[in-house]
Design a protein around this motif. Structure first.
Motif, short mmCIF file in Angstrom:
data_model
loop_
_atom_site.label_atom_id
_atom_site.label_comp_id
_atom_site.label_asym_id
_atom_site.label_seq_id
_atom_site.Cartn_x
_atom_site.Cartn_y
_atom_site.Cartn_z
N THR A 1 6.91 -1.96 -6.37
CA THR A 1 6.20 -0.74 -5.99
C THR A 1 4.78 -1.06 -5.55
N ALA B 1 3.13 -0.14 -2.12
CA ALA B 1 1.90 0.67 -2.18
C ALA B 1 0.83 0.06 -1.29
N LEU C 1 4.96 7.25 -5.15
CA LEU C 1 4.67 5.94 -5.73
C LEU C 1 4.55 5.99 -7.24
N GLY D 1 7.10 3.94 -9.31
CA GLY D 1 6.45 2.91 -10.12
C GLY D 1 6.75 3.06 -11.60
N LEU E 1 11.89 2.93 -2.15
CA LEU E 1 10.65 2.52 -1.45
C LEU E 1 10.87 2.35 0.05
#
Length: 172
Positions: free
Chosen positions: A47, A51, A102, A106, A122
């Motif tokens: 993640t 990100a 996210l 996450g 993702l």
């Protein structure tokens, strides 16, 4: 012995043992074995990489808005210009949806969720966020507009919804 914030004390309020004994200067009794929890929290590496990529996309969108404002001589807002309005909305829409996605993904990854599902969510988020601005600039009521704008939002919302359900199921 009583457990307080991870350290043991005797019932009479005696000196702390364990980690607190080191800081208080008190002599610690024999070390207690550490008990591991089965719910370990892991750093969400996958993640975090996505990100970072999405953060770069956000910076590009911000630059795109700034360039549009510069060419249109507009210091704030969209100045009533339809093209600039689309740029502002593409940037704003990204900032509205990506952070929540996210966080959910996450947390799922950090809780030990399926790596395959994390990757799928993702990739769906990234592709959806790349498609959305393309759809905003497609001709109205055309296949590219519906496929890119609608498809981008669908992928984004699916990544949030599926991630949220997976998070709930994993920790229920």
């Amino acid at each position: 012995m009583e457990r307080v914030c991870g350290a043991s004390t005797d019932a009479g309020g005696g000196a702390p043992s364990g980690a607190l004994a080191h800081w208080s200067g008190a002599a610690a009794p024999a070390a207690e074995p550490l008990k591991r929890k089965t719910n370990r929290v892991l750093f969400p590496v996958t993640t975090s990489i996505f990100a970072a990529v999405l953060a770069l996309v956000y910076v590009v969108l911000a630059g795109w808005v700034m360039a549009g404002r510069t060419t249109k001589h507009t210091l704030e807002g969209d100045g009533g210009d339809p093209e600039l309005q689309k740029r502002v909305r593409a940037h704003g829409n990204f900032g509205e949806y990506v952070p929540l996605a996210l966080i959910v993904i996450g947390l799922y990854e950090g809780g030990g969720g399926s790596h395959g599902l994390v990757l799928a969510l993702l990739w769906a988020l990234l592709i959806g966020r790349l498609l959305h601005p393309v759809g905003l600039f497609a001709r109205p009521n055309t296949v590219p507009m519906f496929a890119c704008r609608g498809g981008g939002m669908l992928l984004t919302l699916l990544s949030i919804a599926v991630g949220a359900v997976a998070l709930i199921v994993a920790h229920a």
